[in-house]
Design an enzyme around this catalytic site. Sequence first.
Site, PDB file in Angstrom:
ATOM      1  N   LYS A  17       8.086  35.170 -35.826  1.00 49.45           N
ATOM      2  CA  LYS A  17       6.969  34.223 -35.721  1.00 49.45           C
ATOM      3  C   LYS A  17       5.688  34.867 -36.246  1.00 49.45           C
ATOM      4  O   LYS A  17       4.950  34.269 -37.029  1.00 49.45           O
ATOM      5  CB  LYS A  17       6.777  33.850 -34.244  1.00 49.45           C
ATOM      6  CG  LYS A  17       5.467  33.163 -33.943  1.00 49.45           C
ATOM      7  CD  LYS A  17       5.333  32.845 -32.474  1.00 49.45           C
ATOM      8  CE  LYS A  17       4.696  33.927 -31.648  1.00 49.45           C
ATOM      9  NZ  LYS A  17       3.227  34.012 -31.777  1.00 49.45           N
ATOM     10  N   ASN A  18       5.434  36.091 -35.795  1.00 50.09           N
ATOM     11  CA  ASN A  18       4.148  36.725 -36.103  1.00 50.09           C
ATOM     12  C   ASN A  18       4.022  37.144 -37.553  1.00 50.09           C
ATOM     13  O   ASN A  18       2.944  37.541 -37.985  1.00 50.09           O
ATOM     14  CB  ASN A  18       3.903  37.922 -35.173  1.00 50.09           C
ATOM     15  CG  ASN A  18       3.561  37.461 -33.768  1.00 50.09           C
ATOM     16  OD1 ASN A  18       3.335  36.267 -33.538  1.00 50.09           O
ATOM     17  ND2 ASN A  18       3.535  38.391 -32.830  1.00 50.09           N
ATOM     18  N   ARG A  89      -3.834  30.264 -31.702  1.00 42.03           N
ATOM     19  CA  ARG A  89      -4.825  31.300 -31.936  1.00 42.03           C
ATOM     20  C   ARG A  89      -4.589  32.030 -33.259  1.00 42.03           C
ATOM     21  O   ARG A  89      -5.525  32.459 -33.933  1.00 42.03           O
ATOM     22  CB  ARG A  89      -4.781  32.298 -30.773  1.00 42.03           C
ATOM     23  CG  ARG A  89      -5.858  33.312 -30.907  1.00 42.03           C
ATOM     24  CD  ARG A  89      -5.751  34.471 -29.968  1.00 42.03           C
ATOM     25  NE  ARG A  89      -6.920  35.315 -30.148  1.00 42.03           N
ATOM     26  CZ  ARG A  89      -7.023  36.215 -31.097  1.00 42.03           C
ATOM     27  NH1 ARG A  89      -6.041  36.417 -31.937  1.00 42.03           N
ATOM     28  NH2 ARG A  89      -8.121  36.931 -31.214  1.00 42.03           N
ATOM     29  N   ASP A 113      -2.977  31.645 -26.514  1.00 46.85           N
ATOM     30  CA  ASP A 113      -2.427  32.318 -25.338  1.00 46.85           C
ATOM     31  C   ASP A 113      -3.522  32.760 -24.375  1.00 46.85           C
ATOM     32  O   ASP A 113      -4.539  33.295 -24.794  1.00 46.85           O
ATOM     33  CB  ASP A 113      -1.693  33.601 -25.765  1.00 46.85           C
ATOM     34  CG  ASP A 113      -0.300  33.306 -26.258  1.00 46.85           C
ATOM     35  OD1 ASP A 113       0.083  32.132 -26.251  1.00 46.85           O
ATOM     36  OD2 ASP A 113       0.372  34.263 -26.649  1.00 46.85           O
ATOM     37  N   ASP A 302       4.142  42.832 -26.402  1.00 44.87           N
ATOM     38  CA  ASP A 302       4.851  41.561 -26.249  1.00 44.87           C
ATOM     39  C   ASP A 302       6.155  41.714 -25.470  1.00 44.87           C
ATOM     40  O   ASP A 302       6.735  40.718 -25.038  1.00 44.87           O
ATOM     41  CB  ASP A 302       5.131  40.932 -27.623  1.00 44.87           C
ATOM     42  CG  ASP A 302       3.866  40.389 -28.270  1.00 44.87           C
ATOM     43  OD1 ASP A 302       2.817  40.353 -27.599  1.00 44.87           O
ATOM     44  OD2 ASP A 302       3.919  40.000 -29.453  1.00 44.87           O
ATOM     45  N   VAL A 324      -2.813  47.570 -24.583  1.00 45.47           N
ATOM     46  CA  VAL A 324      -3.238  46.822 -25.777  1.00 45.47           C
ATOM     47  C   VAL A 324      -4.131  45.639 -25.398  1.00 45.47           C
ATOM     48  O   VAL A 324      -5.176  45.431 -25.998  1.00 45.47           O
ATOM     49  CB  VAL A 324      -2.016  46.365 -26.600  1.00 45.47           C
ATOM     50  CG1 VAL A 324      -2.447  45.548 -27.812  1.00 45.47           C
ATOM     51  CG2 VAL A 324      -1.204  47.575 -27.040  1.00 45.47           C
TER      52      VAL A 324
HETATM   53  C1  UD1 Z   1      -0.867  40.158 -32.566  1.00 42.25           C
HETATM   54  C2  UD1 Z   1       0.307  39.323 -32.127  1.00 42.25           C
HETATM   55  C3  UD1 Z   1       0.511  39.441 -30.622  1.00 42.25           C
HETATM   56  C4  UD1 Z   1       0.638  40.898 -30.223  1.00 42.25           C
HETATM   57  C5  UD1 Z   1      -0.539  41.698 -30.761  1.00 42.25           C
HETATM   58  C6  UD1 Z   1      -0.418  43.194 -30.514  1.00 42.25           C
HETATM   59  C7  UD1 Z   1       0.271  37.474 -33.677  1.00 42.25           C
HETATM   60  C8  UD1 Z   1       0.088  36.011 -33.877  1.00 42.25           C
HETATM   61  N1  UD1 Z   1       0.055  37.939 -32.454  1.00 42.25           N
HETATM   62  O1  UD1 Z   1      -2.028  39.620 -31.938  1.00 42.25           O
HETATM   63  O2  UD1 Z   1       1.706  38.737 -30.291  1.00 42.25           O
HETATM   64  O3  UD1 Z   1       0.632  40.976 -28.825  1.00 42.25           O
HETATM   65  O4  UD1 Z   1      -0.659  41.514 -32.187  1.00 42.25           O
HETATM   66  O5  UD1 Z   1       0.763  43.685 -31.035  1.00 42.25           O
HETATM   67  O6  UD1 Z   1       0.628  38.187 -34.587  1.00 42.25           O
HETATM   68  N2  UD1 Z   1      -9.377  43.262 -30.692  1.00 42.25           N
HETATM   69  C9  UD1 Z   1     -10.738  43.406 -30.682  1.00 42.25           C
HETATM   70  N3  UD1 Z   1     -11.455  42.979 -31.763  1.00 42.25           N
HETATM   71  C10 UD1 Z   1     -10.865  42.427 -32.867  1.00 42.25           C
HETATM   72  C11 UD1 Z   1      -9.461  42.299 -32.872  1.00 42.25           C
HETATM   73  C12 UD1 Z   1      -8.739  42.720 -31.773  1.00 42.25           C
HETATM   74  O7  UD1 Z   1     -11.319  43.889 -29.709  1.00 42.25           O
HETATM   75  O8  UD1 Z   1     -11.579  42.079 -33.831  1.00 42.25           O
HETATM   76  C13 UD1 Z   1      -8.604  43.754 -29.526  1.00 42.25           C
HETATM   77  C14 UD1 Z   1      -7.922  42.633 -28.785  1.00 42.25           C
HETATM   78  O9  UD1 Z   1      -8.796  42.095 -27.819  1.00 42.25           O
HETATM   79  C15 UD1 Z   1      -6.754  43.345 -28.157  1.00 42.25           C
HETATM   80  C16 UD1 Z   1      -6.385  44.415 -29.177  1.00 42.25           C
HETATM   81  O10 UD1 Z   1      -7.527  44.547 -30.009  1.00 42.25           O
HETATM   82  O11 UD1 Z   1      -7.136  43.964 -26.966  1.00 42.25           O
HETATM   83  C17 UD1 Z   1      -5.161  44.105 -30.005  1.00 42.25           C
HETATM   84  O12 UD1 Z   1      -5.342  42.915 -30.705  1.00 42.25           O
HETATM   85  P1  UD1 Z   1      -4.619  42.619 -32.098  1.00 42.25           P
HETATM   86  O13 UD1 Z   1      -3.791  43.787 -32.499  1.00 42.25           O
HETATM   87  O14 UD1 Z   1      -5.660  42.127 -33.032  1.00 42.25           O
HETATM   88  O15 UD1 Z   1      -3.650  41.436 -31.715  1.00 42.25           O
HETATM   89  P2  UD1 Z   1      -3.485  40.044 -32.419  1.00 42.25           P
HETATM   90  O16 UD1 Z   1      -3.462  40.207 -33.903  1.00 42.25           O
HETATM   91  O17 UD1 Z   1      -4.419  39.071 -31.843  1.00 42.25           O
END
Ligand code: UD1
Length: 420
Positions: A17-18, A89, A113, A302, A324
């Site tokens: 999915k991701n 999202r 989510d 996840d 995370v």
């Molecule tokens: C993606 C996955 C999600 C998975 C996550 C970590 C998708 C659709 N989702 O989410 O299932 O759990 O990776 O493997 O692919 N953060 C910031 N600032 C930012 C971006 C992120 O502070 O600009 C923080 C977030 O709050 C979080 C952490 O970084 O605490 C990780 O986020 P990120 O790796 O970006 O996850 P997603 O891409 O949202």
Amino acid sequence: MVGGTSLRGEVSVVGAKNSALKLMAGSLLAVGRTRLTNVPAIVDVTIMAELLRRLGCTVDYDADAGVVELDVPDTIQHQADYELVRALRASICVLGPLVARCGRADVAVPGGDAIGSRGLDMHAAGLETLGATVRVNHGYLIAEAPGGLHGGDIRLDFPSVGATENILMAAVLAKGKTRVTNAAREPEICDIAAFLCEMGAQIEGAGTSVIDVEGVSSLEAVTHEVVPDRIAAGTWAFAAATTGGDVEVVGAAPAHLRPALNLLAGAGSEITETDRGFRVTTLGRRSAFDVATLPYPGFPTDLQPFALVYNAVAQGSAMVTENVFEARFRTVQELARLGAEARVDGHHVMLHGVQRLSGAPVQASDIRSGAALVIAGLVADGVTTVGRASHIDRGYAGFAEALRGLGADVTREPDEEPFL
Ligand code: UD1
């Protein structure tokens, strides 16, 4: 569902999915017809298809065949509405492609989510380094680069998956060289980089912490197969181990799941790599294990809810640590309703395994917690009902059918609140 069955047999996983969602967004970078195969039959793909249609693309999604065909016109819209971004999202991943293609992206600030606070600061800072101006206005994140993007040096504070993807998908069409340091290393990043390279992009280092991109002036639409879903594969590995079963996970890439499979193997499950994926075989009660989530190649966040459920019925005590996301422990209060001995302390959960859980109604709060609670129901006496099960459809195609195929007594009631 009624608990008490050890899962036995084989189950298939398809594309992640991701990755699929990001590849769909990445298709915006090339005019013409992109074809994606091995796409999962899930609600999130339907939502992303609708979002891309509203941007002006023609999207055909054959969920049974696992194929998405996207026809991207010369001119596309640059605004992704709140209605769709709220439902998904991951729609934020159109930000990079839109600003690269249109010189402007207006993307509603997402919901999705209910897990932790997820900032977008690294997405914004990355695009600013590439020459965009980024602001929030009336609920939209607006990135503008009327004169086009240029290369830049970006160091991420944390290896964010989403920020790495958005930056990559913008940098491939920027003028000059971009270097992303402390980049995310997930297999889905490698898949997107491979897709972009097939389209004509120049990217080196995907899968390591330093990714170099040399911008090109245009990209061509291609056909691409989505990387196997390591989180779905991990779900089945935990389902087998937790229920004391014997399951072959067909179509999985065990190399993408090393820490999870090693932990299960060290705690009493036998893991065998097969020609088609891997097999988890269990004998007797499994031992508890401590685990801490980390960016790839660490243990994936996840899979954390599945580690909670596993440890809730394993022999001994365990500590599960979330590094995370903040506050991603909603599964714990529901597990407590099923009789688990679990206590949250900051970003840790202490668990003491019990012989069996005891069935009760519980509520899913996101995709993974929903699937994990279903597995908890399989090791609970009596009947467990997982409410808001439509969350599960967002990440797993035919989850209940697949469980029945492995011998579980599970039925799926109609959706209470469909997402679209
Ligand atoms: C993606 C996955 C999600 C998975 C996550 C970590 C998708 C659709 N989702 O989410 O299932 O759990 O990776 O493997 O692919 N953060 C910031 N600032 C930012 C971006 C992120 O502070 O600009 C923080 C977030 O709050 C979080 C952490 O970084 O605490 C990780 O986020 P990120 O790796 O970006 O996850 P997603 O891409 O949202």
